[in-house]
Every structure is written in C-alpha cells, then in structure tokens.
Design a protein around this motif. Structure first.
Motif, short mmCIF file in Angstrom:
data_model
loop_
_atom_site.label_atom_id
_atom_site.label_comp_id
_atom_site.label_asym_id
_atom_site.label_seq_id
_atom_site.Cartn_x
_atom_site.Cartn_y
_atom_site.Cartn_z
N GLU A 257 0.68 -1.18 -0.05
CA GLU A 257 -0.01 0.00 -0.23
C GLU A 257 0.85 1.20 0.05
O GLU A 257 2.18 1.17 0.34
N TYR A 258 0.55 2.49 -0.47
CA TYR A 258 1.05 3.66 -0.47
C TYR A 258 0.09 4.76 0.14
O TYR A 258 -1.22 4.49 0.10
N GLY A 259 0.80 5.77 0.60
CA GLY A 259 0.03 6.66 1.22
C GLY A 259 0.62 8.14 1.10
O GLY A 259 1.78 8.09 0.80
N SER A 260 0.07 9.33 1.84
CA SER A 260 0.80 10.48 1.79
C SER A 260 1.45 10.78 2.79
O SER A 260 1.08 10.30 3.97
N LEU A 261 2.51 11.51 2.92
CA LEU A 261 3.37 11.67 4.07
C LEU A 261 2.78 12.81 4.97
O LEU A 261 3.09 12.98 6.04
N SER A 262 1.73 13.11 4.32
CA SER A 262 0.97 14.40 5.27
C SER A 262 -0.20 13.66 5.90
O SER A 262 -0.90 14.49 6.94
N GLY A 263 -0.48 12.29 5.63
CA GLY A 263 -1.61 11.62 6.50
C GLY A 263 -2.58 11.32 5.39
O GLY A 263 -2.48 11.62 4.43
N GLY A 264 -3.71 10.66 6.12
CA GLY A 264 -4.69 10.02 5.52
C GLY A 264 -4.54 8.73 5.13
O GLY A 264 -3.69 8.12 5.45
N SER A 265 -5.75 8.13 4.16
CA SER A 265 -5.87 6.56 4.26
C SER A 265 -4.78 6.18 3.16
O SER A 265 -4.96 6.81 2.16
N PRO A 266 -4.37 4.94 3.40
CA PRO A 266 -3.25 4.44 2.47
C PRO A 266 -4.18 3.77 1.58
O PRO A 266 -5.33 3.37 1.76
N VAL A 267 -3.54 3.47 0.22
CA VAL A 267 -4.25 2.95 -0.83
C VAL A 267 -3.49 1.59 -1.18
O VAL A 267 -2.23 1.40 -1.34
N VAL A 268 -4.26 0.43 -1.11
CA VAL A 268 -3.79 -0.77 -1.30
C VAL A 268 -3.97 -1.04 -2.64
O VAL A 268 -4.77 -0.93 -3.32
N PHE A 269 -2.62 -1.49 -3.36
CA PHE A 269 -2.48 -1.53 -4.81
C PHE A 269 -2.15 -3.04 -5.22
O PHE A 269 -2.29 -3.50 -6.52
#
Length: 362
Positions: free
Chosen positions: A334-346
């Motif tokens: 998964e990836y996400g923003s270093l600013s926060g928020g929910s990650p995205v599973v790819f």
C-alpha cells in the motif's frame, strides 16, 4: 552497458512478484503508476525467484538477484525492460548499490565483496571468521558503507555497526574498521539505524525491555528512543524522540527533515502499531498507516536509500505488510501521503510473495 533513458513524470512503485503457484513458477519485476493505476511488467522470468532488487539512484535501472535452478545471478535491467544483463554468478546477497551507480557491495560465502560495474573488477573487502555473521547495510557515501556484525556469544539482537572505507583497498579485517555503534554491550531489545538524508547524522532507534531479555527474548514494547549520532562513530548522542509505551522496530531517514519508523508492540497496547513519521528534530509525530495488533509492517527489505520507501518528490510512502496464517501467508502493498490520510492498497494476494523495490518516475 547502461545507456540512459528518458523518464516520465508519474510516480511509479516498483515491486517483486514471486509466484510459485503458476505453471511454470515465475519471478516478475513490475511497476505501478499511482497516477493512472496501470501495472506494467518490466521483466518476467520463468522458473525464477527474484530477490535483493533495488532501484538505481537515477531511477533508470534495476539491480537484482535471480535464482534459477539453484544458481544465483546478479542481474541488471533498465526500467523499460531493456538491456537485461548478468554481472556476477555465485551466491550474492544483501546488495548495496552506490549512488554513483559504479560500485556494488554484496555478501557471498560469509565475506563482503566490492564489484565495480564499470570495469568488472571484484575484490574481497572484509572476510568473516568462524561463526561471525557480517552484513552489508547501506552506503554513507561513495567510499564509505555501514556494515553490521554479530558475534557468536552476543544475544540475537546484539549487533555492532562498523564503517567500511573502500578506498583502503581489499582484504580489510573487521578489527581494523571504525566501530560506529556497539549494541553488544547495551543489548537493546530491538534496534535499527539509518544515515540521515545528507549523511551528516546517524539516526538509531532502540526499544528496551530488560526484564524479558534472555535466551528467548521477550515481547517487544516501550520505552523507545531515537537518537542522533556522529556518522563516523562517536559515543556522544542527542535524543530526537522518546516514547514510554511504543516499541520502535525500524527507522528510515526519508527527507531532509522527516524520519519514518515502525511501531510494533507485542504486548501491552498494540492499538498504535503501524507506520509513523516524526521530524528530525522530534517534532509532530504522526501515525500514517494503522496496523493494530499486527507487527508485520515492513520497510523495503533490501536497501535503505530514501527512494526505496518514499517517492522521488518526497510526498508519498510505500509500505509492505506480511500476515502469516496457519495455512497461508498474505502479502499486501500500500502507499499513502506523508501528510496523512488513508493509504491505498495496490496489491494484495495470498501465497504469492510481494516485495517493494523502490520508487521511480515513468
């Protein structure tokens, strides 16, 4: 042979797929475009298992180890799948590719070797003796690299960090290397380290659980500390971040002012487990990805350069999670923003090994 190519602008995550369930089994290097969602096979090899893969400093090349019929080959391929070539055959592991892309450190037969890919020269840098275990970890600059060693009588977590100066030539001994950090005396329960983004500091994370340290160890929990040290070895240090309840399991310096660390409590409060960030001055700690109860979150397992875990523009992270079950193992990327928020599973699959390699742009 490394002819250059023109990269694109979309951030791409490169990852390994080792599929033993297909017929025939295959190892694949793939890239995922986080803008378009497209997945592209860079190279796919039948009856092959791929490991040790890493992205070059310029983002144009991939180096990896391919195991075919019991033979391990150090190979190179361009990001578009062209110019696949073999550089070395043997049992190479723990590859560390310098940022000038000319030198590769790797472990083979218990020793650490240095391969110059521009002229093909190979030399033994440091040899192991007896049951001593040595590991190549990461480059500090193009002539210095951190290696770790575990001595036979030290506890399982008791490693020491040494600084290897490749300019001093081959056949160096461990006893003559600079000791940067000695964990065999302080016996931290879990610890990790990384060079700062500019190479001017060495960040060390430690979690301590003295009451449970013994032959079998014990469950990891806090307190934990992150310290900053002189990169060439010094007993002095400064505290960066301290937490009384969380177990810091791994650390990476990913931008000039950001550290990532993994929290993996095995006892006590496991609700805060996952991926965290904190400023290099200890400011603004924030959990980026939550894995409550799980201690299976992992950074890139092969190399520690920033682009191994964070996008080239420093805005996104990638995380791998391995969940072991009684009958199957599930791999999730998964990836996400270093600013926060929910990650995205790819990518997520059971019994097919997935592993992150690094970031580029295409």
């Amino acid at each position: 042979s490394m002819p250059s190519m023109t990269l694109g602008k979309d951030s791409n995550i490169v990852y390994i797929v080792n599929d033993n369930t297909s017929s025939p089994p295959a190892g694949t290097l793939k890239r995922y475009d986080i803008v378009t969602g497209a997945k592209v096979e860079i190279v796919k090899m039948a009856n092959t298992s791929i490991s040790e893969a890493q992205v070059s400093a310029d983002g144009q090349w991939l180096m990896f180890v391919a195991q075919v019929s019991g033979q391990n080959k150090l190979q190179l391929v361009r990001m578009d799948g062209q110019f696949l070539q073999t550089l070395y055959c043997g049992a190479p592991s723990q590859l560390q590719w310098s940022t000038n892309q000319q030198l590769v450190l790797f472990v083979d037969s218990g020793g650490i070797y240095l391969l110059n890919v521009t002229n093909g020269t190979l030399q033994l840098e440091v040899s192991s003796s007896g049951t001593l275990s040595i590991h190549s970890r990461t480059w500090l600059d193009n002539t210095h690299a951190y290696i770790t060693a575990q001595f036979p009588d030290s506890p399982p977590q008791g490693f020491s960090i040494y600084l290897l100066d490749t300019s001093k030539g081959p056949n160096q001994t461990l006893q003559n290397l600079q000791v940067v950090f000695d964990a065999t005396t302080s016996t931290p329960f879990c610890w990790d380290f990384d060079s700062s983004y500019d190479g001017k500091n060495l960040f060390v994370s430690q979690c301590s659980n003295p009451s449970s340290i013994g032959p079998g160890g014990g469950p990891a929990h806090g307190p934990s500390v992150i310290t900053s040290r002189f990169p060439l070895g010094d007993s002095s240090y400064t505290y960066v971040f301290v937490n009384q309840s969380l177990a810091f399991r791994a650390i990476r310096a990913v931008t000039s002012n950001t550290l990532l660390f993994l929290v993996g409590n095995e006892s006590g409060d496991t609700s805060q487990n996952g991926l965290w960030k904190v400023g290099t001055d200890g400011s603004n700690p924030l959990r980026l990805a939550s894995t409550p109860g799980s201690t299976n979150s992992q950074f890139n397992q092969f190399t520690q350069f920033p682009w191994s875990n964070v996008s080239r523009d420093g805005s996104k992270y990638v995380l791998q999670i391995v969940n072991y079950g009684s009958t199957s193992t599930t791999y999730t990327l998964e990836y996400g923003s270093l600013s926060g928020g929910s990650p995205v599973v790819f990518a997520s699959i059971s019994n097919v090994q997935l592993a992150t390699v690094g970031w580029t742009t295409m």
